[in-house]
Design a protein around this motif. Structure first.
Motif, short mmCIF file in Angstrom:
data_model
loop_
_atom_site.label_atom_id
_atom_site.label_comp_id
_atom_site.label_asym_id
_atom_site.label_seq_id
_atom_site.Cartn_x
_atom_site.Cartn_y
_atom_site.Cartn_z
N THR A 1 -15.19 27.01 -6.06
CA THR A 1 -14.93 25.73 -6.87
C THR A 1 -13.90 24.57 -5.69
OG1 THR A 1 -14.78 26.63 -9.00
CG2 THR A 1 -13.55 24.45 -8.64
N ILE A 2 -12.82 25.41 -4.97
CA ILE A 2 -12.04 24.81 -4.05
C ILE A 2 -12.97 24.29 -3.21
CG2 ILE A 2 -10.32 25.12 -2.51
CD1 ILE A 2 -9.16 27.14 -4.48
N LEU A 3 -13.97 25.19 -2.48
CA LEU A 3 -14.85 24.70 -1.10
C LEU A 3 -15.92 23.67 -1.57
CD1 LEU A 3 -15.86 28.10 0.29
CD2 LEU A 3 -14.07 26.39 1.17
N LEU A 4 -16.31 23.77 -3.00
CA LEU A 4 -17.18 22.42 -3.50
C LEU A 4 -16.38 21.10 -3.55
CD1 LEU A 4 -19.41 24.53 -5.82
CD2 LEU A 4 -20.06 23.43 -3.71
N LEU A 5 -15.26 21.17 -4.05
CA LEU A 5 -14.59 19.95 -4.21
C LEU A 5 -14.12 19.49 -2.85
CD1 LEU A 5 -11.90 20.98 -7.11
CD2 LEU A 5 -13.56 19.37 -7.34
N THR A 6 -13.83 20.28 -1.90
CA THR A 6 -13.53 19.66 -0.46
C THR A 6 -14.75 19.25 0.02
OG1 THR A 6 -12.00 21.65 -0.31
CG2 THR A 6 -12.53 20.61 1.60
N LYS A 7 -15.91 19.70 -0.17
CA LYS A 7 -17.00 19.11 0.32
C LYS A 7 -17.35 17.88 -0.28
CE LYS A 7 -21.01 19.58 2.85
NZ LYS A 7 -20.81 19.49 4.13
N GLU A 8 -17.39 17.77 -1.79
CA GLU A 8 -17.53 16.42 -2.21
C GLU A 8 -16.48 15.38 -1.55
OE1 GLU A 8 -19.93 15.65 -4.20
OE2 GLU A 8 -20.76 17.71 -4.32
N LEU A 9 -15.27 15.69 -1.72
CA LEU A 9 -14.50 14.49 -1.04
C LEU A 9 -14.85 14.21 0.25
CD1 LEU A 9 -10.97 16.21 -2.05
CD2 LEU A 9 -12.26 14.21 -2.95
N GLU A 10 -15.27 15.22 1.33
CA GLU A 10 -15.64 14.98 2.70
C GLU A 10 -16.96 14.25 2.68
OE1 GLU A 10 -15.71 18.59 5.61
OE2 GLU A 10 -17.92 18.28 5.32
N LEU A 11 -17.89 14.64 2.03
CA LEU A 11 -18.97 13.72 2.00
C LEU A 11 -19.15 12.56 1.54
CD1 LEU A 11 -21.69 16.35 0.90
CD2 LEU A 11 -21.46 15.43 3.17
N TYR A 12 -18.03 11.98 0.48
CA TYR A 12 -17.85 10.84 0.11
C TYR A 12 -17.38 9.96 1.41
CZ TYR A 12 -15.92 6.75 -2.52
OH TYR A 12 -15.59 5.22 -2.76
N LYS A 13 -16.14 10.44 1.73
CA LYS A 13 -15.12 9.75 2.77
C LYS A 13 -14.45 10.86 3.47
CE LYS A 13 -14.16 5.65 2.56
NZ LYS A 13 -13.65 3.91 2.13
N GLU A 14 -14.34 11.38 4.76
CA GLU A 14 -14.04 12.33 5.47
C GLU A 14 -12.40 12.15 5.51
OE1 GLU A 14 -14.82 14.95 9.67
OE2 GLU A 14 -16.00 13.30 9.06
N GLU A 15 -11.97 10.92 5.32
CA GLU A 15 -10.49 10.87 5.74
C GLU A 15 -9.85 11.14 4.40
OE1 GLU A 15 -12.08 6.73 6.05
OE2 GLU A 15 -13.01 8.59 6.89
N GLU B 1 -25.40 24.07 3.27
CA GLU B 1 -25.19 22.76 3.17
C GLU B 1 -24.02 22.65 2.09
OE1 GLU B 1 -28.44 23.81 0.14
OE2 GLU B 1 -27.94 24.34 2.39
N MET B 2 -23.36 23.47 1.60
CA MET B 2 -22.29 23.20 0.56
C MET B 2 -20.98 23.69 1.19
SD MET B 2 -23.67 24.47 -3.16
CE MET B 2 -25.21 23.83 -3.70
N ILE B 3 -21.01 23.98 2.11
CA ILE B 3 -19.75 24.54 2.99
C ILE B 3 -19.12 23.20 3.83
CG2 ILE B 3 -18.71 26.18 4.94
CD1 ILE B 3 -21.03 27.73 4.29
N PRO B 4 -17.94 23.05 3.41
CA PRO B 4 -17.17 21.75 4.29
C PRO B 4 -17.03 22.14 5.56
CG PRO B 4 -15.62 23.26 2.92
CD PRO B 4 -17.04 23.64 2.55
N ALA B 5 -16.95 21.05 6.47
CA ALA B 5 -16.77 21.31 7.92
C ALA B 5 -15.16 21.81 8.16
CB ALA B 5 -16.69 19.97 8.50
N ASN B 6 -14.45 21.38 7.43
CA ASN B 6 -13.02 21.81 7.48
C ASN B 6 -12.25 22.21 6.05
OD1 ASN B 6 -12.37 21.24 10.47
ND2 ASN B 6 -13.07 19.34 9.75
N THR B 7 -11.67 23.16 5.93
CA THR B 7 -11.18 23.41 4.68
C THR B 7 -9.85 22.75 4.43
OG1 THR B 7 -10.23 25.50 5.59
CG2 THR B 7 -12.11 25.68 4.50
N LEU B 8 -9.59 22.60 3.15
CA LEU B 8 -8.28 21.85 2.98
C LEU B 8 -7.25 22.81 3.17
CD1 LEU B 8 -8.91 19.85 -0.47
CD2 LEU B 8 -8.16 18.86 1.78
N GLU B 9 -6.05 22.35 3.86
CA GLU B 9 -4.77 22.84 4.34
C GLU B 9 -3.88 22.57 3.11
OE1 GLU B 9 -3.45 22.80 8.26
OE2 GLU B 9 -5.43 23.30 9.13
#
Length: 372
Positions: free
Chosen positions: A253-267, A309-317
């Protein structure tokens, strides 16, 4: 979509965050050819940001959604220079982006009292225009609201975000044991003993594919943009939207939430973030927490659990990870303290940067004075 008197708006419950209106600057006044008189300029249309104003109140107060400034006065023997037409001003919420129909941004209003010119009045008749007046600028503009809050709650449906908001603030969001209880953003304020207040926005639950505008995708992801800090809320027992969708563990769930945020706007993934692990009162929550903490410490060892395709480029710290239970109250005070700590740290950092800039400007000014 709902059409209303020339305006188009998107509506969920009573909350409106997008409104289309017509603005037109006033026509200039006629010139006076015989005496070379110049007509008055048409009035302008201004948007003024004000607290406690909503797009819904604009819609209700101005059903036609037409804002037209006054025409300039004609030149005459009594007044060769015609008076400027009356400006049209109307109040909008703080946090508004103003866009043309083609999507080009005209400007933003992020603080109470800020003003934005939406339509300029036409020039009055003069020698340059053969004493004929010019029409004012006219166009459709879209008012796009992005909530401004210190903290934005992010999570999948039924993670307990509304319960968290109700526990840490005075907000009273709807709470139930089914997904999508929150269908519109809720704002609350955390009140501290020293009267410090921190605003928190509970955003409706995301689903996989929200970045591509699935579910309520863009409609609510945009509200995360203006928050200073993210607070991810995750169910320790995992999440499954329906029997047709795959079950996701808390780590997934954490990885998928991170991915959704990243794909919408990486910042968005660079914002300071806290993680609240909710429902610690459930059976096996302790074992699940130990497993999750190990996965978060070594995420690379567990990325095979997700499709590539569901793995974020960077995990949230995460600045901090707080296990909580909104049912028993476990961890709630610690969560409030963590939110305060990191908001204060960011404010101090901003103040320090401001002081440095002022010092550089002062030194530059002194050097210029010495040279002169």
């Amino acid at each position: 979509m709902v059409r209303c008197g020339g305006a188009v708006l998107r509506k969920f419950g009573n909350f409106i965050d997008n409104l289309r209106v017509y603005v037109r600057g006033g026509t200039g006044g006629m010139g006076y050819p015989r005496l070379g008189g110049e007509g008055g300029r048409g009035g302008d249309v201004w948007l003024v940001a004000r607290e406690r104003t909503t797009l819904k109140s604009i819609r209700d107060r101005y059903p036609q959604k037409r804002f037209i400034a006054g025409a300039g006065a004609n030149s005459s023997v009594q007044a060769l220079k015609g008076e400027k037409g009356k400006d049209c001003e109307f109040h909008v919420p703080v946090g508004i982006s103003v866009l043309c129909d083609d999507g080009k941004q005209i400007g933003e209003l992020n603080a109470a009292g800020e003003r934005l010119l939406a339509a300029r009045g036409g020039l009055g008749g003069s020698l340059a225009t053969n004493f004929l007046p010019c029409k004012g600028q006219r166009r459709m503009v879209r008012l796009d609201l992005k909530l401004i809050a210190d903290v934005g709650l992010v999570g999948f449906p039924n993670a307990g975000k509304s319960s968290v908001l109700s526990k840490i603030s005075h907000a009273k969001p709807e709470i139930a044991n089914y997904a999508f209880t929150t269908i519109q953003p809720e704002l609350g304020k955390i009140m501290y003993a020293d009267y410090k207040q921190i605003s928190v926005a509970d955003l409706p639950g995301l689903i996989e594919g929200a970045h591509a505008n699935k579910g309520m995708g863009h409609r609510f992801l945009k509200h995360v943009e203006r928050t200073k800090q993210l607070l991810l809320v995750v169910d320790i027992s995992g999440f499954q939207l329906s029997i047709k969708t795959r079950f996701r563990t808390a780590f997934e769930t954490i990885l998928l939430l991170t991915k959704e945020l990243e794909l919408y706007k990486e910042e968005l993934t660079t914002k300071p973030a806290l993680l609240a692990i909710n429902k610690m009162d459930l059976p096996c929550a302790g074992d699940n927490l130990n497993e999750l903490m190990e996965q978060l410490q070594h995420p690379q060892d567990f990325l095979h659990l997700l499709q590539e395709e569901m793995i974020p480029a960077n995990t949230l710290e995460f600045k901090d990870i707080i296990p909580i239970s909104t049912y028993t109250g476990e961890g709630i005070e610690e969560l409030k303290a963590c939110i305060r700590k990191y908001i204060d740290e960011e404010a101090e950092q901003e103040n320090e940067e401001y002081r440095k800039k002022k010092l550089v400007l002062l030194q530059t000014s002194e050097e210029q004075m010495k040279r002169s």
